[in-house]
Design a protein around this motif. Structure first.
Motif, mmCIF file in Angstrom:
data_model
loop_
_atom_site.group_PDB
_atom_site.id
_atom_site.type_symbol
_atom_site.label_atom_id
_atom_site.label_comp_id
_atom_site.label_asym_id
_atom_site.label_seq_id
_atom_site.Cartn_x
_atom_site.Cartn_y
_atom_site.Cartn_z
ATOM 1 N N TRP A 139 0.805 -1.220 0.000
ATOM 2 C CA TRP A 139 0.000 0.000 0.000
ATOM 3 C C TRP A 139 0.845 1.280 0.000
ATOM 4 O O TRP A 139 0.392 2.296 -0.557
ATOM 5 C CB TRP A 139 -0.980 -0.004 1.174
ATOM 6 N N PRO A 140 2.060 1.333 0.589
ATOM 7 C CA PRO A 140 2.829 2.582 0.462
ATOM 8 C C PRO A 140 3.190 2.914 -0.988
ATOM 9 O O PRO A 140 3.155 4.087 -1.392
ATOM 10 C CB PRO A 140 4.087 2.309 1.307
ATOM 11 N N GLN A 141 3.539 1.895 -1.773
ATOM 12 C CA GLN A 141 3.853 2.152 -3.178
ATOM 13 C C GLN A 141 2.632 2.628 -3.956
ATOM 14 O O GLN A 141 2.730 3.532 -4.801
ATOM 15 C CB GLN A 141 4.416 0.881 -3.832
ATOM 16 N N ILE A 142 1.462 2.033 -3.666
ATOM 17 C CA ILE A 142 0.238 2.459 -4.353
ATOM 18 C C ILE A 142 -0.121 3.882 -3.958
ATOM 19 O O ILE A 142 -0.573 4.689 -4.792
ATOM 20 C CB ILE A 142 -0.904 1.473 -4.037
ATOM 21 N N THR A 143 0.081 4.236 -2.692
ATOM 22 C CA THR A 143 -0.150 5.612 -2.266
ATOM 23 C C THR A 143 0.768 6.573 -3.011
ATOM 24 O O THR A 143 0.350 7.668 -3.416
ATOM 25 C CB THR A 143 0.071 5.738 -0.746
ATOM 26 N N TRP A 144 2.013 6.155 -3.190
ATOM 27 C CA TRP A 144 2.971 6.979 -3.955
ATOM 28 C C TRP A 144 2.441 7.247 -5.362
ATOM 29 O O TRP A 144 2.511 8.386 -5.863
ATOM 30 C CB TRP A 144 4.313 6.253 -4.018
ATOM 31 N N LEU A 145 1.894 6.224 -6.021
ATOM 32 C CA LEU A 145 1.386 6.392 -7.381
ATOM 33 C C LEU A 145 0.233 7.388 -7.417
ATOM 34 O O LEU A 145 0.159 8.235 -8.316
ATOM 35 C CB LEU A 145 0.920 5.039 -7.936
ATOM 36 N N PHE A 146 -0.667 7.300 -6.454
ATOM 37 C CA PHE A 146 -1.822 8.192 -6.445
ATOM 38 C C PHE A 146 -1.420 9.638 -6.163
ATOM 39 O O PHE A 146 -2.080 10.566 -6.651
ATOM 40 C CB PHE A 146 -2.836 7.728 -5.395
ATOM 41 N N PHE A 322 5.110 1.544 -10.803
ATOM 42 C CA PHE A 322 3.962 0.989 -11.516
ATOM 43 C C PHE A 322 4.304 -0.360 -12.145
ATOM 44 O O PHE A 322 3.541 -1.330 -12.031
ATOM 45 C CB PHE A 322 3.494 1.981 -12.591
ATOM 46 N N LEU A 323 5.458 -0.440 -12.796
ATOM 47 C CA LEU A 323 5.877 -1.704 -13.405
ATOM 48 C C LEU A 323 6.144 -2.765 -12.343
ATOM 49 O O LEU A 323 5.840 -3.955 -12.541
ATOM 50 C CB LEU A 323 7.121 -1.470 -14.261
ATOM 51 N N HIS A 324 6.711 -2.359 -11.216
ATOM 52 C CA HIS A 324 6.981 -3.307 -10.134
ATOM 53 C C HIS A 324 5.680 -3.910 -9.596
ATOM 54 O O HIS A 324 5.580 -5.133 -9.404
ATOM 55 C CB HIS A 324 7.739 -2.600 -9.010
ATOM 56 N N LEU A 325 4.665 -3.079 -9.352
ATOM 57 C CA LEU A 325 3.391 -3.583 -8.845
ATOM 58 C C LEU A 325 2.668 -4.432 -9.885
ATOM 59 O O LEU A 325 1.989 -5.410 -9.543
ATOM 60 C CB LEU A 325 2.506 -2.414 -8.414
ATOM 61 N N GLN A 326 2.836 -4.074 -11.145
ATOM 62 C CA GLN A 326 2.225 -4.872 -12.207
ATOM 63 C C GLN A 326 2.884 -6.243 -12.301
ATOM 64 O O GLN A 326 2.213 -7.268 -12.510
ATOM 65 C CB GLN A 326 2.352 -4.120 -13.546
ATOM 66 N N LYS A 332 -3.476 -6.562 -8.207
ATOM 67 C CA LYS A 332 -4.490 -7.602 -8.001
ATOM 68 C C LYS A 332 -4.739 -7.830 -6.507
ATOM 69 O O LYS A 332 -5.882 -8.009 -6.081
ATOM 70 C CB LYS A 332 -4.045 -8.897 -8.673
ATOM 71 N N GLU A 333 -3.669 -7.839 -5.732
ATOM 72 C CA GLU A 333 -3.831 -8.025 -4.288
ATOM 73 C C GLU A 333 -4.575 -6.833 -3.677
ATOM 74 O O GLU A 333 -5.400 -7.007 -2.774
ATOM 75 C CB GLU A 333 -2.457 -8.175 -3.640
ATOM 76 N N TRP A 334 -4.294 -5.649 -4.176
ATOM 77 C CA TRP A 334 -4.989 -4.455 -3.702
ATOM 78 C C TRP A 334 -6.477 -4.543 -4.008
ATOM 79 O O TRP A 334 -7.323 -4.255 -3.142
ATOM 80 C CB TRP A 334 -4.367 -3.226 -4.365
ATOM 81 N N GLN A 335 -6.824 -4.967 -5.226
ATOM 82 C CA GLN A 335 -8.237 -5.113 -5.579
ATOM 83 C C GLN A 335 -8.905 -6.197 -4.738
ATOM 84 O O GLN A 335 -10.060 -6.049 -4.324
ATOM 85 C CB GLN A 335 -8.368 -5.446 -7.070
ATOM 86 N N ARG A 336 -8.177 -7.291 -4.466
ATOM 87 C CA ARG A 336 -8.753 -8.368 -3.655
ATOM 88 C C ARG A 336 -9.059 -7.884 -2.236
ATOM 89 O O ARG A 336 -10.115 -8.180 -1.679
ATOM 90 C CB ARG A 336 -7.791 -9.559 -3.601
#
Length: 470
Positions: A139-146, A322-326, A332-336
């Protein structure tokens, strides 16, 4: 050049940019004074940080944010000075806002992981410092993207605005898809919404730590500036469009559309600059607060604060994250996890509706709330029974005509009754069950699974339309 050209509809009362009312000069002088005060207050706060520059990775972000009231005030002053350039220079404040929001996020990251280099080890340290439910995804990386998408989307919005304005296809008074105003506004709104929402969620997961560092005050002070500027521009635009305020010799159309909102911004920035002294105080970086940290000299502190490398590097790191999370399945884990959270919320909501202590009567009537207390001789009666038998099992008070609520037991044949029996005080008691346990002090007998039939009331109780209860 007219205020509107091309195919854009011209509002009633619109005039050329050069048209100004008699109030323009006083507005300009007030705005100039407020801007000077804002710049002085902001610079004094910045200088105190530079003189106590002991934590560069934190104070660098604070210096950038603390200068934002001065930026907005200066831009508003130039908008009042020359209405023709107002729509061109106003987006500069939005771009600066997007970078300041990223700086605030970097400051929050430093609070959670002091000394971090914004690499993988820092993200792991932030996950370890999570005060909420530990989440399995990154989640910290996803927060960074947003957060770091905001400068990019805001820059795209500004390009659309400037290009369509130059081509006379912007039309700030219309939301038609054929004008650039709608698309620039949508892109900017989505960008800022995602960034602010991500920062708020981050704050929620680090609330205890942020409270000590005045994290919420830092966010509120900064975002309230942007909110007020946005609301003021729209309010004056709507009031003009619906003729709630009308141009005059004192205030021209341009004065109402550009001058007054900008003047309010200049006045408000004085207050926000003063509030920043509390939210972004330099006392936590003093020698007494951080005796072990070496203070940088003033010239080195200025150069470090002016270095924008970390902001641009944060935008550049967006693509690699973004590429790392992809690649690792982080999205997918975030959506789950999001779907599971929604399912749990729906399940809790259904469980809450099913456990509210309600039942249905045997004849199919609507559900009634279960009683929450036992009613004894001295207890309060249920609503509507306070006049029945005077609140006592053996009272003689007559019920009123307007209140005829009586206890209605289920209708079926009970075991037999003895018509009369001596009570404890020598009187007659009626409707006594054959098998009777110890007498209850409650005026309403506890239901034990047996059904009761009532015999007629005894003589002498003609005025009582109901019947005595056991």
């Amino acid at each position: 050049m007219g205020i509107f050209s091309g195919n854009c509809p011209v509002p009633k009362g619109a005039t050329s940019y050069s048209t100004k009312g008699t109030a323009h000069t006083p507005m300009l002088l007030v705005a100039l004074a407020c801007t000077a005060a804002t710049v002085a207050i902001s610079l004094s706060l910045i200088i105190t940080h530079l003189r106590r520059y002991r934590v560069p990775k934190e104070q660098r972000q604070i210096v950038r944010i603390a200068f934002s009231p001065a930026v907005f005030a200066i831009i508003s002053l130039f908008e009042i000075y020359n209405y023709a350039t107002a729509q061109y220079i106003d987006p500069i404040g939005d771009v600066y806002e997007s970078f300041c929001l990223c700086a605030l996020f970097l400051l929050y990251l430093q609070f959670a992981a002091p000394g971090g280099t914004f690499g993988p080890e820092m993200f792991e340290a932030i996950k370890d410092a999570d005060e909420g439910n530990r989440l399995g995804f990154d989640w910290p990386q996803i927060t960074w993207l947003f957060v770091f998408q905001y400068p990019v989307t805001e820059l795209i919005s500004v390009i659309i605005l400037e290009a369509t304005e130059a081509a006379d296809d912007y039309c700030s008074q219309s939301l038609s898809p054929k004008y650039g105003h709608l698309w620039a506004m949508l892109i900017s709104s989505v960008g800022v919404g995602c960034a602010v929402g991500a920062i708020l969620k981050y704050y929620g997961r680090m609330k205890g730590m942020m409270k000590v560092r005045r994290g919420l005050a830092k966010l509120v002070c900064f975002k309230l500036i942007v909110f007020l500027r946005f609301v003021q521009a729209w309010v004056f635009s709507i009031l003009l469009q619906h003729h709630a305020i009308k141009p005059s010799k004192t205030l021209s159309y341009n004065d109402l559309l550009y001058g007054l909102p900008s003047l309010l911004t200049c006045v408000e920035m004085v207050l926000f600059a003063a509030a920043f002294w509390y939210a972004y105080s330099s006392t936590e970086y003093s020698s007494s607060a951080k005796p072990r940290d070496q203070r940088l000299s003033l010239p080195k502190a200025v150069l470090d604060a002016l270095n924008p490398y970390d902001l641009f590097a944060g935008i550049g790191r967006w693509f690699s994250l973004f590429l790392h999370l992809q690649r690792t399945g982080g999205f997918k884990e975030w959506q789950r996890v999001k779907q599971q959270a929604k399912a749990d919320k729906r399940a809790n909501k259904r469980a809450g509706r099913g456990g509210q202590g309600r039942y249905r009567t045997i004849d199919g009537m609507e559900s009634l709330s279960l009683p929450t207390q036992t009613h004894g001789r001295q207890d309060s009666q249920p609503e509507g029974l306070e006049h029945y038998n005077g609140g006592s099992a053996y009272g003689q008070q007559q019920p009123s005509q307007a209140s005829e609520l009586y206890y209605q037991p289920p209708s079926a044949s009970p075991p037999g009754y003895r018509e009369e029996e001596e009570d404890d005080e020598g009187g007659k008691s009626h409707l006594m069950a054959d098998v009777q346990p110890a007498r209850s002090t409650s005026p309403m007998p506890a239901w034990n699974g047996q059904r009761y039939d009532r015999s007629p009331s005894p003589a002498g109780r003609e005025g009582l339309r109901g019947r005595d209860m056991v």
